[in-house]
Scaffold this motif. Structure first.
Motif, PDB file in Angstrom:
ATOM      1  N   LEU A 130       0.813  -1.215   0.000  1.00  0.00           N
ATOM      2  CA  LEU A 130       0.000   0.000   0.000  1.00  0.00           C
ATOM      3  C   LEU A 130       0.849   1.269   0.000  1.00  0.00           C
ATOM      4  CD1 LEU A 130      -2.811   1.169  -0.046  1.00  0.00           C
ATOM      5  CD2 LEU A 130      -2.932   0.920   2.430  1.00  0.00           C
ATOM      6  N   PRO A 131       1.864   1.409   0.874  1.00  0.00           N
ATOM      7  CA  PRO A 131       2.699   2.622   0.809  1.00  0.00           C
ATOM      8  C   PRO A 131       3.391   2.792  -0.544  1.00  0.00           C
ATOM      9  CG  PRO A 131       3.058   1.467   2.880  1.00  0.00           C
ATOM     10  CD  PRO A 131       2.247   0.559   2.015  1.00  0.00           C
ATOM     11  N   THR A 132       3.813   1.679  -1.143  1.00  0.00           N
ATOM     12  CA  THR A 132       4.469   1.763  -2.461  1.00  0.00           C
ATOM     13  C   THR A 132       3.502   2.277  -3.511  1.00  0.00           C
ATOM     14  OG1 THR A 132       5.890  -0.103  -1.862  1.00  0.00           O
ATOM     15  CG2 THR A 132       5.729   0.455  -4.198  1.00  0.00           C
ATOM     16  N   MET A 133       2.261   1.792  -3.506  1.00  0.00           N
ATOM     17  CA  MET A 133       1.276   2.256  -4.471  1.00  0.00           C
ATOM     18  C   MET A 133       0.951   3.733  -4.270  1.00  0.00           C
ATOM     19  SD  MET A 133      -1.433  -0.864  -5.170  1.00  0.00           S
ATOM     20  CE  MET A 133      -1.766  -1.313  -3.488  1.00  0.00           C
ATOM     21  N   LEU A 134       0.869   4.151  -3.020  1.00  0.00           N
ATOM     22  CA  LEU A 134       0.576   5.564  -2.753  1.00  0.00           C
ATOM     23  C   LEU A 134       1.726   6.455  -3.221  1.00  0.00           C
ATOM     24  CD1 LEU A 134      -1.042   5.303   0.801  1.00  0.00           C
ATOM     25  CD2 LEU A 134      -2.195   5.587  -1.396  1.00  0.00           C
ATOM     26  N   ARG A 135       2.955   6.034  -2.975  1.00  0.00           N
ATOM     27  CA  ARG A 135       4.107   6.827  -3.435  1.00  0.00           C
ATOM     28  C   ARG A 135       4.157   6.888  -4.958  1.00  0.00           C
ATOM     29  NH1 ARG A 135       6.903   3.983   0.711  1.00  0.00           N
ATOM     30  NH2 ARG A 135       7.745   2.550  -0.881  1.00  0.00           N
ATOM     31  N   SER A 136       3.643   5.864  -5.619  1.00  0.00           N
ATOM     32  CA  SER A 136       3.670   5.821  -7.088  1.00  0.00           C
ATOM     33  C   SER A 136       2.511   6.590  -7.712  1.00  0.00           C
ATOM     34  CB  SER A 136       3.638   4.371  -7.571  1.00  0.00           C
ATOM     35  OG  SER A 136       4.735   3.645  -7.053  1.00  0.00           O
ATOM     36  N   GLY A 137       1.621   7.164  -6.894  1.00  0.00           N
ATOM     37  CA  GLY A 137       0.537   7.970  -7.419  1.00  0.00           C
ATOM     38  C   GLY A 137      -0.777   7.245  -7.601  1.00  0.00           C
ATOM     39  N   TYR A 138      -0.924   6.040  -7.054  1.00  0.00           N
ATOM     40  CA  TYR A 138      -2.185   5.317  -7.160  1.00  0.00           C
ATOM     41  C   TYR A 138      -3.283   6.035  -6.391  1.00  0.00           C
ATOM     42  CZ  TYR A 138      -0.835   0.962  -9.524  1.00  0.00           C
ATOM     43  OH  TYR A 138      -0.449   0.029 -10.457  1.00  0.00           O
ATOM     44  N   ASP A 139      -4.494   5.958  -6.923  1.00  0.00           N
ATOM     45  CA  ASP A 139      -5.642   6.505  -6.214  1.00  0.00           C
ATOM     46  C   ASP A 139      -5.792   5.764  -4.878  1.00  0.00           C
ATOM     47  OD1 ASP A 139      -8.783   6.160  -5.620  1.00  0.00           O
ATOM     48  OD2 ASP A 139      -8.428   8.075  -6.617  1.00  0.00           O
ATOM     49  N   PRO A 140      -5.890   6.485  -3.753  1.00  0.00           N
ATOM     50  CA  PRO A 140      -5.955   5.809  -2.441  1.00  0.00           C
ATOM     51  C   PRO A 140      -7.116   4.825  -2.338  1.00  0.00           C
ATOM     52  CG  PRO A 140      -5.551   8.154  -2.156  1.00  0.00           C
ATOM     53  CD  PRO A 140      -5.854   7.949  -3.613  1.00  0.00           C
ATOM     54  N   ARG A 141      -8.243   5.141  -2.968  1.00  0.00           N
ATOM     55  CA  ARG A 141      -9.387   4.225  -2.896  1.00  0.00           C
ATOM     56  C   ARG A 141      -9.117   2.943  -3.672  1.00  0.00           C
ATOM     57  NH1 ARG A 141     -13.570   8.566  -5.075  1.00  0.00           N
ATOM     58  NH2 ARG A 141     -11.734   8.810  -6.395  1.00  0.00           N
ATOM     59  N   LEU A 142      -8.520   3.072  -4.855  1.00  0.00           N
ATOM     60  CA  LEU A 142      -8.194   1.886  -5.638  1.00  0.00           C
ATOM     61  C   LEU A 142      -7.160   1.031  -4.909  1.00  0.00           C
ATOM     62  CD1 LEU A 142      -8.255   0.158  -8.208  1.00  0.00           C
ATOM     63  CD2 LEU A 142      -6.541   1.697  -9.195  1.00  0.00           C
ATOM     64  N   ALA A 143      -6.123   1.672  -4.369  1.00  0.00           N
ATOM     65  CA  ALA A 143      -5.063   0.931  -3.668  1.00  0.00           C
ATOM     66  C   ALA A 143      -5.635   0.195  -2.455  1.00  0.00           C
ATOM     67  CB  ALA A 143      -3.958   1.886  -3.248  1.00  0.00           C
ATOM     68  N   SER A 144      -6.498   0.870  -1.688  1.00  0.00           N
ATOM     69  CA  SER A 144      -7.080   0.237  -0.501  1.00  0.00           C
ATOM     70  C   SER A 144      -7.984  -0.928  -0.890  1.00  0.00           C
ATOM     71  CB  SER A 144      -7.883   1.270   0.298  1.00  0.00           C
ATOM     72  OG  SER A 144      -7.078   2.351   0.687  1.00  0.00           O
TER      73      SER A 144
END
Length: 514
Positions: A130-144
């Protein structure tokens, strides 16, 4: 006065008030037994069957596999093998648009087939991916939503605690349905059949998740961009070294069950030993020792199956003793590696934590199953089974309408109850009626399994949501987690619809193997 329906309502209210589940189930059952006796609606002599039910539960060979599979999953989680998988798969697919999300789903599927523990998978991916996806610019809702959903694959892809419990429930329901139809030469349903039936639907869900991620990344590139700052892509040796151990474990466990080589309990013990060896390798036990011992144990199992040795026979000859010596040497090599892995796990603290977690999860499951036996006995004594049959029989649309109603009830209960409670309290009441109406029990088990898997995602009490809330970074809000799982709940419903329309997805493999 329908005391049976009031009993179910009281149970839901008690659980929603926050009382411990097993105590709530037993307390509600006892209270309504006394109330029913006082009103002349319940015969206390029925409780005499409780001892036989508990004894049958404790001697059920199918359920013995549960603590072994739980131990296997917890060991793999505590030894941080999930971290290696996530890191390698993320580097492999991360450069693609939506590739990091695809890697999360694939790792979730691998962990599901090798651990089957939802909480461990969600927490591990919530802390790493999850932190990696957020740092890469993923939408927080999609990542969660991705992390929560990928973690729940452990409930539909075998081996899974849910499928083991379901196999026992559906088998008993199938026997009751056959007795009700006047058949006394009955057929049974094994865990292997349920595992085989659930495998393809589980892979179907994986495919739906991946298609959704890739489609969303194509339509909304800002939601799932490629990873910009990424380490060098791993080579074949690195990928093989990371994927080979869990894949071999999956093949050993599932292959032995589906191939009819081992019972689920025996396969679970193989998985537990394999997890110990994998953990030992991860914790620094010499690689040649682990690999050599694994090969020795494999040769021992293969040779003993082909040429069994019976040294206790009076006419045992020299060949038997020679083979016995070879088998003993192979077993000794395996025991040495297992002992080294256990010693390293004890010194590292991993084994103690794994045993504690295994005991906690196993105690919770069996306490719920035991108290559910009391609940179902009182419910049947109050005429609840007849009430359920009458309700389902009165549904418009006949058997189809009854199944739609049952699926809707299970889905709604999933908002408030755990899958164990639904499996051991609700399904034993409705499954015999549905099977008597003509629904295939194997197909029915798969539909209920996917429905129960969805209960991990539905707020307010979806367990995956709680697990991720505890592991997610502070910038992820609870509302974003709830919103993120909504599309995946829709994909779950689509999976149910596809299997409903094409039942062969769930039945062809088990029919081929069994």
């Amino acid at each position: 006065m329908h005391l049976d329906l009031l009993m179910i309502a009281a149970l839901i209210c008690g659980i929603l008030l926050g009382y411990p589940v097993s105590f709530t189930i037993a307390g509600i059952a006892t209270g309504f037994a006394v109330l029913g006796w006082a009103l002349g609606a319940f015969d206390f002599s029925l409780l005499g069957a409780l001892g036989q039910r508990v004894f049958g539960l404790l001697t059920n060979e199918v359920l013995i596999a549960i603590p072994l599979f739980v131990f296997m999953g917890v060991v793999l989680e505590k030894s941080r093998i999930a971290e290696d998988l996530l890191e390698t798969m993320g580097r492999l697919f991360g450069r693609l648009r939506g590739g990091l999300g695809v890697s999360v789903v694939l790792v979730g599927a691998l962990l599901a087939a090798s651990t089957g523990i939802v909480g461990a998978t969600v927490i591990a991916m919530g802390m790493i991916a999850l932190p990696t996806m957020l740092r890469s610019g993923y939408d927080p809702r999609l990542a969660s939503g991705l992390v929560c959903t990928a973690g729940t694959l452990g409930q539909i892809i075998p081996p899974s605690t849910l499928l083991i419990i379901l196999s026992d429930v559906i088998s008993n329901a199938y026997q009751q349905a056959q007795f009700a139809q006047g058949k006394f030469t009955i057929e049974t349903i094994s865990v292997g059949q349920i595992f085989a039936a659930a495998l393809m639907p589980g892979l179907l869900l994986v495919a739906l998740y991946i298609l959704y991620i890739l489609g969303r990344a194509w339509l909304r590139p800002q939601d799932a961009p490629p990873v910009a700052a990424l380490e060098e892509r791993p080579g074949r040796v690195a990928v093989l070294g990371t994927l080979a151990p869990p894949l071999l474990l999956i093949v050993a466990v599932l292959g032995s069950i589906l191939g009819g080589i081992a019972t689920p309990t025996e396969a679970a013990s193989v998985g537990a030993v394999g997890a110990i060896l994998m953990a030992g390798l991860r914790l620094g036990v010499a690689r040649p020792l682990i690999l050599g011992a694994s090969g020795a144990l494999f040769l021992l199992a293969l040779a003993a199956g082909i040429v069994p040795v019976r040294l206790q026979r009076l006419d045992a000859g020299g060949l038997d003793w020679a083979l016995g010596a070879v088998y003993a040497a192979l077993a000794l090599a395996g025991f040495c590696a297992i002992g080294a892995s256990l010693r390293r796990g004890l010194s590292d603290g991993m084994l103690g934590a794994a045993l504690t977690s295994t005991m906690t999860v196993t105690a919770m499951i069996f306490a719920t199953i035991l108290t559910a036996s009391i609940f179902s006995l009182v419910f049947i004594g109050l005429g609840g089974d007849e009430t359920i049959a009458a309700i389902l029989g009165a549904m418009p649309g006949g058997p189809l309408g009854a199944l739609v109603f049952s699926m809707a009830i299970v889905f709604v209960l999933g908002f408030f109850l755990d899958f164990v409670e639904i499996s051991v309290i609700v399904l034993p009441l409705i499954a015999p009626v549905l099977i008597t109406m003509g629904h295939d029990p194997i197909w029915l088990a798969v539909l209920f399994a996917i429905n129960l898997q969805t209960s991990f995602l539905t707020p307010p009490f979806g367990f995956s949501l709680f697990y991720l809330r505890g592991a997610a970074p502070k910038e992820i809000s609870t509302g974003q987690i709830y919103a993120g799982v909504v599309p995946f709940i829709g994909l779950q419903a689509a999976g149910v619809a596809i299997i409903w329309v094409f039942p062969g997805i769930a039945t062809w493999l088990q029919a081929l193997l069994y």
